[in-house]
Design an enzyme around this catalytic site. Structure first.
Site, PDB file in Angstrom:
ATOM      1  N   PRO A   1       0.825  -1.209   0.000  1.00  0.00           N
ATOM      2  CA  PRO A   1       0.000   0.000   0.000  1.00  0.00           C
ATOM      3  C   PRO A   1       0.857   1.256   0.000  1.00  0.00           C
ATOM      4  CG  PRO A   1      -0.001  -1.013   2.181  1.00  0.00           C
ATOM      5  CD  PRO A   1       0.862  -1.871   1.305  1.00  0.00           C
TER       6      PRO A   1
ATOM      7  N   HIS B   1       7.105  -3.246   2.917  1.00  0.00           N
ATOM      8  CA  HIS B   1       5.680  -3.416   3.238  1.00  0.00           C
ATOM      9  C   HIS B   1       4.854  -2.171   2.964  1.00  0.00           C
ATOM     10  CE1 HIS B   1       6.022  -0.900   6.749  1.00  0.00           C
ATOM     11  NE2 HIS B   1       4.889  -1.272   7.244  1.00  0.00           N
TER      12      HIS B   1
END
Lengths: 483, 156
Positions: A379, A405
């Protein structure tokens, strides 16, 4: 501030050499470019990489992914693998939000299909998803049911009508991690979990309706059911208060355990115990309960979103093609087998703000993705883009199969709040990019402003150049629900 | 405001810049006061404390039959308050420690919290705190100023 020696290995890999003065047992390895590395050094993040390198039984190196930033105890973006014989397990190396992670749903819808319905769609998702404090959960669990979640994870949600049978094949561990022991979860943790399954939480958690903007790997994208212009939904959440409580409970246990086993800590947040000690065995089995709770949570959240789409488009989510592309956690410890100096070894790999990124053919990848590698979902911030990546063979040797991440913060929450007015940002994102942002609190919009984050494009590019993962698709936000 | 022995003014707590999470620096002229101010500082992250009415009182007790470090007791105190907030939707604006004992055989706190039940129509929740951390957690005492200080990093 301490000056650390940094050795360049390549343009995208740097070493903090073994330094006995810092009691390091292994070197530190940072996957970064020069610019981001300078940023990381300023933040004293390097000290946290070094602290992890002092932990007993750590194998090869204390790794930092390209989105590394200053955390507490472990850095965010830290990866550490521990030897089964003389290594440790550390709740702080997993973090409070156990199995915090992301999942991506695809659809057969295109932007033109939803353009005129966006406001309604986002409004309906906003009201149908509980966020946390002050909002009641849609599911009230009994103690028996919560124990079933601990054992069955997303499969519990599927069996109870809150998910789709096919989903489990596209969730890490097939939707249910083995090794749970509900008896090792405290009463407080259970009580916190009673109304939290299917709730989003706050901070950087979100639900985002997106459009596929660019494809980098056509074959892989096709296999995942992704094509340019198509609508996707990304969900970022974790194990909620239940997971936080389990981490808190076992941090206390590990404070005494560290003393009992004569482990010298450079930071109390790194408290740990030998892998085979009763303390670690108990923590791991409770952590697995939280992992399964998080998997059930994201399955339920996806279900609420699917129901809204069904209502808005008068079609079943199946007919809308709303299949799960993949669900992956980025705060977790797992027993995995890796090649260590030419020998297969079982290790306990801690990833804190790092995503597993297994290469083609590896164990644990769904059959239909096996030859491609494991999907990795990254994301970005609410104003720019997010990515779908694939794990690589090289990552298996470079980082025990791990990659970044997210984007990584650039500004603290307090500075973001000082610089950004939430209400104005909400208007600006709509006026300039048509992005609808909804949140209960305007200050949480300000704290999560795009300027508070690094450009995730740089992060995934560095991860790709370092060989940790490969780009498949870029997704741009159309509507965002902030927790 | 607190006034130190040497006449300096101290805020009871300050929210400090911390990259990924939040840091509260709390001050107190006693350990009791330090704990109270740390709790208020923590709550100021969740909600505007001024918006909370003192509609009821909640007694809280921590009873441990062992000596633990003061920092450990501080973590337990903050966690208990967060638990009440999350499980019972309670918000507090006053944290009064009546008794704090930390000796060789026991660690105890008895406290009175004042506040109300959350009402989302009236209250804006800024964020939910996951937990206080042990990261660099040391209670320091400035003997001359007679002031205790602690920095607490919260995961949010």
């Amino acid at each position: 501030m301490k000056e650390y020696e940094i050795k360049k290995i390549s343009d995208y890999k740097w070493e903090l050499p073994l330094n006995k003065d810092f009691k390091m047992r292994v070197p530190g390895i940072i996957f970064s470019d020069k610019e981001l590395l300078e940023h990381a050094s300023q933040e004293e993040t390097l000290a946290q990489v070094i602290n992890v390198a002092t932990m007993p039984g750590i194998v090869n190196a204390s790794y930092a992914m390209p989105d590394i930033h200053y955390g507490y105890g472990f850095p965010i973006g830290g990866v550490a693998a521990f030897d089964m014989d003389d290594g440790v397990i550390s709740p702080g190396g997993v973090g409070f939000d156990i199995a915090c992670g992301v999942r991506l749903l695809r659809s057969d819808l295109e932007y033109k299909d939803i353009e005129k319905k966006m406001e309604n769609l986002m409004g309906n998702i906003f009201t149908s998803v509980p966020k946390g404090i002050g909002t009641k959960g849609r599911i009230k669990l009994t103690e028996r049911e919560i124990n079933l979640i601990f054992k069955n994870g997303a499969v519990w949600a599927i069996n109870n009508g809150y998910g789709d049978e096919e989903d489990k094949y596209h969730i890490e561990e097939n939707g249910c991690m083995a090794g749970a022991e509900p008896l090792n979860v405290s009463r407080e943790a259970i009580v916190r979990g009673f109304e939290q399954v299917g709730s989003l939480g706050s901070g950087n958690h979100f639900i985002e309706v997106q459009k596929v903007d660019e494809i980098y790997n056509k074959a892989a994208a096709k296999r995942m059911g992704l094509s340019v212009g198509q609508i996707t939904v990304m969900i970022h959440s974790g194990s909620r208060g239940l997971g936080h409580q389990i981490c808190s409970d076992y941090l206390k246990v590990m404070q005494s355990a560290s003393k009992k086993y004569n482990i010298i800590l450079s930071d109390r947040q790194l408290a740990c115990a030998p892998i085979n000690s009763p303390e670690s065995i108990k923590y791991y089995s409770a952590m697995v309960c939280a992992v399964n709770f998080a998997l059930a949570n994201r399955e339920c959240l996806a279900h609420w979103v699917r129901l809204v789409f069904e209502k808005m488009f008068n079609k079943s989510y199946k007919k809308l093609g709303m299949d799960l592309v993949y669900d992956v956690s980025h705060n977790v410890a797992k027993f995995e087998t890796h090649d260590v100096n030419g020998k297969e070894k079982k290790l306990c790999v801690h990833r804190k703000g790092a995503t597993r990124s297994f290469g083609p053919g590896c164990h644990g990848i769904p059959d239909d993705y096996k030859d491609l590698g494991q999907p990795v979902i990254i994301p970005g911030d609410m104003g720019r883009y997010s990515y779908v990546l694939l794990g690589t063979k090289k990552a298996m040797h470079e980082s025990f199969g791990s990659t970044c991440h997210g984007a990584g913060r650039l500004l603290s929450r307090t500075s973001a709040r000082k610089k950004v007015n939430g209400k104005e940002l909400q208007r600006e994102l709509f006026d300039s990019k048509g992005i609808i942002v909804l949140a209960d609190s305007m200050s949480s919009i300000a704290e999560e402003a795009p300027i508070a984050y690094k450009d995730v494009k740089n992060i995934v590019d560095i991860a790709e150049k370092a060989g940790l993962s490969e780009k498949v698709a870029k997704l741009v936000p159309l509507g965002v629900i902030k927790g | 405001m607190l006034k130190s022995n040497d006449g300096q003014d101290f805020k009871r707590y300050v929210v400090m810049d911390y990259l990924s999470d939040v840091l509260i620096r709390a001050y107190g002229k006693s350990i009791k006061e330090l704990f109270e101010n740390a709790a208020e500082g923590m709550f100021s992250l969740i909600i505007d404390i001024e918006s909370i009415e003192k509609k009821f009182e909640k007694k809280m007790k921590i009873n441990l039959r062992e000596k633990i470090g003061l920092e450990d007791l501080l973590i337990i105190w903050l966690e208990k308050i967060l638990y009440l907030n999350e499980v019972n939707d309670l918000i507090f604006s006053e944290f009064k420690i009546i008794d704090l004992i930390n000796n060789e055989s026991e660690s105890r706190i008895s406290a009175l919290l004042k506040g109300e039940k959350i009402n989302l129509k009236k209250h804006e929740i800024f964020l939910q705190i996951k937990a206080p951390t042990y990261h660099n957690l040391f209670i320091k005492q400035d003997n001359e100023a007679g002031i205790f200080t602690v920095d607490i990093v919260f995961d949010v």
